[in-house]
Design a protein around this motif. Structure first.
Motif, PDB file in Angstrom:
ATOM      1  N   SER A 161     -43.308  33.296 112.311  1.00 24.04           N
ATOM      2  CA  SER A 161     -41.951  33.782 112.528  1.00 24.04           C
ATOM      3  C   SER A 161     -40.779  32.737 112.230  1.00 24.04           C
ATOM      4  O   SER A 161     -41.128  31.616 112.111  1.00 24.04           O
ATOM      5  N   THR A 162     -39.516  33.270 112.135  1.00 27.49           N
ATOM      6  CA  THR A 162     -38.338  32.525 112.082  1.00 27.49           C
ATOM      7  C   THR A 162     -37.811  31.993 113.295  1.00 27.49           C
ATOM      8  O   THR A 162     -36.812  31.518 113.514  1.00 27.49           O
ATOM      9  N   LYS A 163     -38.386  32.879 114.351  1.00 35.44           N
ATOM     10  CA  LYS A 163     -38.212  32.576 115.972  1.00 35.44           C
ATOM     11  C   LYS A 163     -39.019  31.492 116.367  1.00 35.44           C
ATOM     12  O   LYS A 163     -40.132  31.536 115.998  1.00 35.44           O
ATOM     13  N   PRO A 164     -38.290  30.790 117.452  1.00 33.33           N
ATOM     14  CA  PRO A 164     -39.353  29.794 117.960  1.00 33.33           C
ATOM     15  C   PRO A 164     -40.623  30.528 118.510  1.00 33.33           C
ATOM     16  O   PRO A 164     -40.700  31.451 119.109  1.00 33.33           O
ATOM     17  N   TYR A 165     -41.786  29.565 118.316  1.00 30.81           N
ATOM     18  CA  TYR A 165     -43.138  30.294 118.741  1.00 30.81           C
ATOM     19  C   TYR A 165     -42.901  29.741 120.301  1.00 30.81           C
ATOM     20  O   TYR A 165     -43.418  30.726 121.133  1.00 30.81           O
ATOM     21  N   LYS A 166     -42.280  28.703 120.575  1.00 30.43           N
ATOM     22  CA  LYS A 166     -42.256  28.265 122.044  1.00 30.43           C
ATOM     23  C   LYS A 166     -40.875  27.816 122.466  1.00 30.43           C
ATOM     24  O   LYS A 166     -40.619  26.843 121.650  1.00 30.43           O
ATOM     25  N   MET A 167     -40.450  27.810 123.573  1.00 30.85           N
ATOM     26  CA  MET A 167     -39.238  27.145 123.894  1.00 30.85           C
ATOM     27  C   MET A 167     -39.728  26.323 125.092  1.00 30.85           C
ATOM     28  O   MET A 167     -40.180  26.729 125.977  1.00 30.85           O
ATOM     29  N   LEU A 168     -39.364  25.043 124.957  1.00 28.88           N
ATOM     30  CA  LEU A 168     -39.833  24.313 126.241  1.00 28.88           C
ATOM     31  C   LEU A 168     -38.618  23.698 126.876  1.00 28.88           C
ATOM     32  O   LEU A 168     -37.795  22.955 126.392  1.00 28.88           O
ATOM     33  N   ARG A 169     -38.383  24.108 128.003  1.00 29.42           N
ATOM     34  CA  ARG A 169     -37.260  23.381 128.874  1.00 29.42           C
ATOM     35  C   ARG A 169     -37.729  22.618 129.843  1.00 29.42           C
ATOM     36  O   ARG A 169     -37.484  22.419 130.928  1.00 29.42           O
ATOM     37  N   GLY A 182     -48.854  18.261 108.861  1.00 27.06           N
ATOM     38  CA  GLY A 182     -49.407  19.234 108.111  1.00 27.06           C
ATOM     39  C   GLY A 182     -48.460  20.148 107.502  1.00 27.06           C
ATOM     40  O   GLY A 182     -48.572  20.766 106.216  1.00 27.06           O
ATOM     41  N   GLY A 183     -47.108  20.225 107.987  1.00 27.40           N
ATOM     42  CA  GLY A 183     -45.986  20.716 107.111  1.00 27.40           C
ATOM     43  C   GLY A 183     -45.927  22.217 107.461  1.00 27.40           C
ATOM     44  O   GLY A 183     -44.744  23.030 107.044  1.00 27.40           O
ATOM     45  N   ASP A 184     -46.742  22.911 108.523  1.00 30.25           N
ATOM     46  CA  ASP A 184     -46.538  24.169 108.775  1.00 30.25           C
ATOM     47  C   ASP A 184     -45.672  24.564 110.156  1.00 30.25           C
ATOM     48  O   ASP A 184     -45.571  25.581 110.472  1.00 30.25           O
ATOM     49  N   HIS A 185     -45.510  23.295 110.695  1.00 33.30           N
ATOM     50  CA  HIS A 185     -44.999  23.486 111.990  1.00 33.30           C
ATOM     51  C   HIS A 185     -43.287  22.518 112.151  1.00 33.30           C
ATOM     52  O   HIS A 185     -43.513  21.501 111.482  1.00 33.30           O
ATOM     53  N   VAL A 186     -42.676  22.885 112.839  1.00 28.37           N
ATOM     54  CA  VAL A 186     -41.423  22.330 112.822  1.00 28.37           C
ATOM     55  C   VAL A 186     -40.966  22.223 114.568  1.00 28.37           C
ATOM     56  O   VAL A 186     -41.062  23.280 115.118  1.00 28.37           O
ATOM     57  N   ILE A 187     -40.369  20.931 114.791  1.00 30.88           N
ATOM     58  CA  ILE A 187     -40.080  21.151 116.388  1.00 30.88           C
ATOM     59  C   ILE A 187     -38.613  20.519 116.256  1.00 30.88           C
ATOM     60  O   ILE A 187     -38.251  19.952 115.281  1.00 30.88           O
ATOM     61  N   CYS A 188     -37.807  21.123 116.934  1.00 34.27           N
ATOM     62  CA  CYS A 188     -36.273  20.831 116.893  1.00 34.27           C
ATOM     63  C   CYS A 188     -35.879  20.728 118.514  1.00 34.27           C
ATOM     64  O   CYS A 188     -35.948  21.429 119.152  1.00 34.27           O
ATOM     65  N   LYS A 194     -33.295  21.886 125.272  1.00 40.55           N
ATOM     66  CA  LYS A 194     -34.398  22.804 124.897  1.00 40.55           C
ATOM     67  C   LYS A 194     -35.036  22.237 123.703  1.00 40.55           C
ATOM     68  O   LYS A 194     -34.466  21.367 123.040  1.00 40.55           O
ATOM     69  N   LEU A 195     -36.212  22.534 123.805  1.00 39.33           N
ATOM     70  CA  LEU A 195     -37.221  22.099 122.652  1.00 39.33           C
ATOM     71  C   LEU A 195     -37.836  23.143 121.835  1.00 39.33           C
ATOM     72  O   LEU A 195     -38.407  23.952 122.752  1.00 39.33           O
ATOM     73  N   SER A 196     -37.674  23.471 120.966  1.00 39.50           N
ATOM     74  CA  SER A 196     -38.307  24.871 120.073  1.00 39.50           C
ATOM     75  C   SER A 196     -39.386  24.421 119.019  1.00 39.50           C
ATOM     76  O   SER A 196     -39.029  23.654 118.420  1.00 39.50           O
ATOM     77  N   TRP A 197     -40.632  25.041 119.346  1.00 37.70           N
ATOM     78  CA  TRP A 197     -41.387  24.578 118.401  1.00 37.70           C
ATOM     79  C   TRP A 197     -41.646  25.968 117.347  1.00 37.70           C
ATOM     80  O   TRP A 197     -41.628  27.165 117.780  1.00 37.70           O
ATOM     81  N   PHE A 198     -41.346  25.842 116.142  1.00 35.46           N
ATOM     82  CA  PHE A 198     -41.431  26.642 115.182  1.00 35.46           C
ATOM     83  C   PHE A 198     -42.830  26.754 114.364  1.00 35.46           C
ATOM     84  O   PHE A 198     -43.304  25.776 113.949  1.00 35.46           O
TER      85      PHE A 198
END
Lengths: 628, 587
Positions: free
Chosen positions: A534-542, A513-519, A525-529
């Motif tokens: 926001s420019t901060k991760p919406y969720k950090m998955l450890r 969709g282009g509105d979300h990024v995971i890195c 860690k895996l962060s979902w933006f």
């Protein structure tokens, strides 16, 4: 008396009343009146002699040992009589009369002649002044209250009465803040004098106990077993323990501690059941074997029929997805860093990055129409003007000879080692990454149809890890070590900078969709933006225990996967809602294991099948696995 | 900007606390006096919530008192007494220096004293408060009463402690409120239930103490001063509640009166009276000459359904308690001279038994060893010369175990020279999942009234053990369940790998078709696994803070299980070793 003196020679010792031991080292014992030495008797009597003497000698009882002369003296009858008299407390002399009539010199009768004739003193008939002074002092002291009369002995202790006769329940303010001291914990089986055998220490436990610091010990004593009550000794630390309790009571700071009384089950978040979120890959169904080095990169063709993989053994292999057959193998002569299948379904091209070259392969694994159109795309600019190669540093060249036969069509020579290639969704542009801290030449964007390359950035913003195109809009994602920058390619400006909150980003994927990024990052860690949020991760998955190596979104299903060095691929469900107010729902649904850890590396790349809910993963154990 | 500038540490928690030294200065007391005052008044340091704030930014370790507490101490009349005492000491010294002996004598006569009655009342506004806090007081008084009169503390204190503890024991006997006893390696623990409060105290074994040098006896003495006062008042009140005469008097018309003849052996009348009291063999005199007081029946109130169960449970408990109170009724004990007389006499009398001992051991023996009606002879030596046929010769642990089990245990295990069964702590209440020693299970079975033969019991025991083990295994399985699956997969893969290798080496596979086996799927197990996986996935999604807490809780739980398993394993190893030994012996 005289006959005694006659019968015994006069051997009086003249040394005086001194300890006899002083002469113990000498042969003599002293000196007689003439100044001659008195010698010790030659043989000393020992106990046995003494005993024999006692038994045999009838005179033994009246024999006395004279220490001064060292001789034995037998007492005569008179002497014995004298001793007896003295012992009875009588006078030594038999003839002495102790009850002679008394002569009363001083009697109650007043004689006519006084003994002295001194007149009486005045002080004997007037009151004493010193006494008066003393009394007046005491009186004054009593008056002033300095001197108290003797207190009546009223033993205040031990007189008890009903202290709580009138109990008032009014609580003092103090008592509200009062923290009662905790009671001493009650003894367990360990403390018994005769505990069950399992509570006694084994030798190791005992050694451990002795080594430990007294503060660290779990039990302050060693459990002991006594077979009966009479064998139990006193506990040597009893007074100590009482004393320590006393110290605790008045010295130990008290604090009210709220004990967390939580049912651990309540802490677990209530998530939708994975069963309800199907489909997602659950089991390993195929293993693609053939590579001999670790497989760094895999890519699936847009049709979903072919899988390309690049490995460290210098080959690119093409597999049929359904049968796990290796259809084709291209030796490219170098460790392959990245492969990427052109996402345009109407062409069939594969970009391969190795060393400092990007190869464009045409694997000819599609129907003729597609092969033709891809040929056309590659040869389009050949007919036109020769590429200007304005950039200088990037050289486009045609493949020849053997390479051409293998399917290599184009070679794009870069100045530095290329680590990643990425296609634009349309399939004409492709970006390559050459991580380098020192220059701004880190990313190139190539246009295939016009054989043109350009470096979009004029400044170095940090070590570029990976790049990605926006699937729909003209945006370009660049992930550096710590952050992800989003550039608008049309306006040629940076639109956003995402802070990943991780130490070192390893991989990135953009939601279709282009509105979300995971890195994913190397610090597990895996962060979902959420780009709208926001420019901060919406969720950090450890979720992973080790570095995350690859992440991927599924094109159609709400799934994403992350691959890690701990050998697992975790598939999560990630629904994105069209409603802007609703946050994405992220639920981990499956942990997929299968890859074997080799050289501390686990899974290196992960990618989804374009149409099916299947996930491919390539690992350091030279295999590719398909989970369906 | 208007207004005054706010200064740091001038409001908030920094002003609520005061350090010890400042408190001492504020009270103008020396450190020993301050310590004594704190002990007597029950003032203790508080740990502030934000220590750095209270410490005005410094992190130096300091103890803090509540300022309110210290202000409260300012008005204490005892402080005045402390000062008076200081002056008294000064005057005394001066008089000594001037060799004014009459002044010395006068001063000594007027030595200032103080009473602690008001402090007791203030610290314990209600009687129940006092009872709640009496544990420490009892422990301390019992300890002091065992001290030799050697000058570690005042002889009067020791005597007073002795008197108070004897009074307390007599009360417990009369009210029959003893519940549990425990022979530990430290001493003998007793637990009594007085007015609904569970009171536990420990009495050291009867040995002379070797006094440690690193113990400050002044602190102990100050505590004892307070505790004796407290215990005295509590005793008075308790005696009153039972209509007993205080100070206690022996019941003159009771039939079990100690023999008069022995009285002549003791020098002082008052002393012999205390001795007689402490013999614990005679009952006490009552204010109202007592016809047996009728036990108040618990009224039945019809209540809602859910409460009924509770009511029933409580009633049952009460009944059990009543039964326990009469545990030794009708039994006649005789104590041999090597057993702890005081403890056993106390316990036996607490549960209604009759007890006596040799005349030469202690005053107050009521019958001779030759008495034919004696049922139990408590003895703690390997053998005895002359045995009477109509009594059990048992070891002292039997009495303690019976009290804890609340039933009369079979005497066979406690006979003379028999290896005693382990003595268990009655204070341990095993929750689910805790390790329960098999002896406890046996006793529990006895309590339930299951009279089984020894063999059966053993079998049961074993079964139970097995069950336990199974449970543990199951637990382990829960943990390992998935791993096993993985293992299976791994094995399969290995097989495949082998085949592949063979093929890649060009060897033809040994084609061998084996009939397939039907893989039985355990549905329940699958479901369980699924649930476990779900849980694991959900745990992955926990927040960091909650995860930390959860991990901590689970760690604690696991540790508990581990410890229980360890104990069970140790026990099993021990039992096996024993069995092997027995077998060897048989052969």
């Amino acid at each position: 008396m005289e006959d005694i003196a006659l019968s015994f020679p006069d051997i009086r010792n003249t040394v005086g009343n001194i300890p006899v031991e002083w002469y113990k080292d000498f042969p003599h014992i002293g000196y007689n009146l003439d100044g001659k030495k008195i010698y010790k008797p030659i043989r000393n009597k020992d106990e046995l002699d003494d005993f024999l003497d006692k038994m045999e000698n009838p005179e033994y009882w009246r024999t006395v040992h004279d220490k001064q002369t060292g001789s034995d003296i037998v007492l005569s009858d008179d002497q014995v009589e004298l001793v007896n008299r003295l012992q009875r407390g009588q006078f030594g002399d038999v003839n002495f009369n102790e009850y002679e009539p008394m002569v009363e010199f001083f009697s109650s009768d007043v004689m006519i002649h006084p003994i002295t004739n001194r007149p009486a003193d005045k002080r004997s008939f007037i009151p004493s002044l010193t006494e008066k002074e003393k009394v007046s002092k005491l009186v004054h002291a009593i008056k002033m209250g300095w001197l108290k009369p003797r207190r009546v002995e009223d033993d205040g202790r031990g007189r008890y009465y009903d202290l709580w006769a009138s109990e008032d329940s009014s609580i003092l303010a103090r008592h509200r803040m009062h923290l009662p001291a905790p009671k001493i914990p009650l003894p367990g089986h360990h403390e018994s004098y005769n505990p069950p055998p399992e509570y006694l220490f084994t030798d190791e436990e005992r050694a451990l106990w002795e080594q430990q610091d007294p503060g660290d010990r779990k039990l302050p004593f060693v459990p002991r077993k006594y077979s009966s009550l009479r064998q139990v000794p006193a506990f040597s630390h009893f007074i100590h323990e009482r004393f320590e309790r006393c110290l605790d009571l008045y010295l130990c700071p008290r604090q009210r501690k709220m004990r967390v009384n939580v049912n651990p089950e309540d802490l677990i978040p209530q998530l939708p059941k994975p069963k309800d979120l199907q489909p997602f890959p659950t089991t390993q169904s195929l293993v693609y074997r053939g590579h001999s080095g670790l497989v760094r990169s895999i890519s699936v063709s847009p049709s979903g029929q072919w899988l390309a993989s690049g490995s460290d053994d210098g080959s690119v292999r093409f597999w049929e997805v359904c049968s796990s057959r290796c259809m084709k193998m291209v030796q490219v002569g170098g460790a392959v860093k990245s492969v990427a299948w052109n996402p345009n379904p109407s062409v069939c091209l594969l970009a391969v990055a190795l060393d400092s070259v990007v190869l464009i392969l045409s694997p000819s694994l599609a129907d003729k129409q597609v092969i033709l159109s891809s040929e056309r795309l590659l040869s389009a600019q050949q007919e036109g003007e020769e590429p200007a190669e304005g950039n200088g540093s990037v050289v486009w060249s045609e493949a020849e000879g053997e390479e051409l036969n293998q399917g290599v069509r184009l070679k794009i020579q870069h100045p530095k080692a290329v680590h990643q290639v990425v296609w634009h969704a349309k399939g004409d542009y492709l970006a390559s990454v050459m991580p380098d801290n020192t220059s701004h030449l880190q990313v190139y964007i190539h246009q295939l149809s016009r054989r043109r390359s350009q470096n979009p950035f004029s400044r170095n913003k940090g070590l570029v890890q990976c790049v990605s195109f926006h699937p729909i809009r003209p945006y370009f994602f660049v992930a550096t070590q710590r952050s992800i920058r989003i550039y608008n390619l049309v306006k040629q400006e940076m639109t956003k900078k995402l802070q990943a909150n991780s130490k070192w980003i390893s991989s990135m994927a953009v939601h279709p969709g282009g509105d979300h990024v995971i890195c994913g990052s190397y610090d597990c860690k895996l962060s979902w933006f959420d780009l709208d949020l926001s420019t901060k991760p919406y969720k950090m998955l450890r979720h992973h225990k080790k570095a995350v190596r690859g992440v991927a979104y599924h094109r159609l299903y709400p799934l994403f996967a992350s691959a890690s060095d701990d050998g697992s691929v975790i598939v999560c469900h990630g629904t994105v809602y069209n409603d802007l107010l609703q946050n994405p729902l992220i639920v981990p649904v499956k942990v997929l294991r299968g890859h074997v850890m080799t050289h501390d590396l686990g899974v290196l790349d992960v990618t989804f099948h374009p149409t099916q809910p299947w996930v491919f993963s390539s690992g350091a154990d030279a295999t590719i696995r398909l989970f369906t | 900007m208007g207004g005054l500038q706010k200064k740091k540490f001038e409001r908030g928690s920094a002003t609520n606390y005061i350090t010890r030294n400042r408190a001492r200065k504020k009270l103008q007391l020396s450190l020993p006096d301050f310590r004594r005052l704190c002990i007597l008044k029950g003032i203790y340091p508080h740990e502030p919530k934000h220590k750095k704030k209270v410490n005005k930014g410094s992190t130096a370790p300091r103890t803090f008192y509540l300022l309110k507490d210290i202000r409260f101490l300012l008005h204490e009349p005892i402080v005045g007494k402390f000062r008076e005492y200081k002056i008294f000491v000064r005057k005394l010294k001066k008089a000594y220096g001037k060799t004014e002996w009459s002044a010395v004598e006068r001063l000594r006569e007027n030595k200032p004293t103080y009473k602690l009655d008001h402090i007791i009342k203030e610290r314990y506004p209600t009687f129940i408060d006092a009872l709640r806090d009496i544990d420490d007081a009892l422990c301390m008084c019992f300890l002091f009463s065992t001290f030799a009169r050697t000058g570690k503390c005042h002889v009067q204190t020791i005597q007073l402690c002795k008197r108070l503890t004897v009074e307390w024991m007599n009360y417990v006997i009369t009210s029959r409120s003893l519940r549990k006893v425990f022979l530990s390696i430290k001493g003998i623990y007793y637990q009594a239930e007085v007015m609904g409060q569970l009171i536990t105290w420990v009495v050291p074994y009867q040995f002379s103490h070797d006094h440690p040098v690193d113990v400050d006896y002044r602190v102990m003495a100050t505590f004892t001063e307070l505790y004796t006062t407290l215990l005295g008042f509590v005793n008075f009140r308790l005696y009153n509640s039972l209509n007993l005469v205080y100070p206690p008097k022996l019941d003159s018309n009771a039939e079990s009166e100690p023999k008069e003849e022995s009285e002549d052996d003791y020098a002082m009348n008052s002393e012999s009276y205390l001795e007689k009291l402490s013999a614990l063999s005679a009952s006490l005199a009552r204010v109202v000459s007592s016809a047996e007081e009728e036990e108040a029946q618990l009224d039945h109130f019809p209540t809602e359904g859910e409460d009924m169960e509770k009511m029933e449970a409580r009633e049952k408990e009460l009944k059990q308690q009543e039964a326990q109170k009469k545990l030794f009724e009708g039994l006649k004990f005789y104590l041999n001279r090597e057993v702890p007389r005081e403890s056993l006499a106390f316990i036996i009398r607490c549960f209604g038994g009759q007890v006596s001992w040799d005349k030469s051991v202690c005053i107050g023996s009521t019958y001779e060893m030759t008495d034919e009606t004696i049922t139990h002879h408590i003895i703690d030596r390997p053998s005895v010369d002359k045995q009477y046929i109509n009594r059990y010769y048992i070891q002292p642990q039997w009495v303690y175990d019976c009290v804890n089990a609340k039933v009369l245990l079979p005497v066979e295990d406690y006979f003379l020279g028999v290896t005693l069964p382990p003595h268990l702590s009655p204070f341990v209440e095993e929750k689910e999942g805790d390790y329960v020693p098999p002896e406890k299970l046996k006793i529990m079975a006895l309590q339930r009234g299951e009279k089984t033969g020894n063999e059966q019991e053993e079998e049961e025991e074993e079964e139970e053990e097995e069950e336990e083990e199974e449970e543990q295994e199951e637990e382990e399985e829960d943990d390992n369940g998935d791993e096993e699956d993985d293992e299976e997969e791994v094995a399969e893969e290995k097989n495949l790998k082998k085949m592949e290798e063979q093929r890649s080496q060009g060897k033809s596979l040994q084609v061998k078709v084996t009939p397939g086996k039907l893989k039985v799927e355990n549905k329940a197990r699958l479901e369980q696994e699924e649930k476990a996986e779900e849980k694991r996935l959900a745990i992955m999604m926990m927040k960091k803070k909650e995860k930390y807490l959860y991990d901590k809780i689970m760690f604690g739980k696991k540790r508990k299980v581990r410890e229980a398993n360890k104990l069970a394993a140790k026990r099993k190893a021990h039992d096996d070793a024993e069995k092997a030994k027995k077998k060897k012996a048989r052969k």
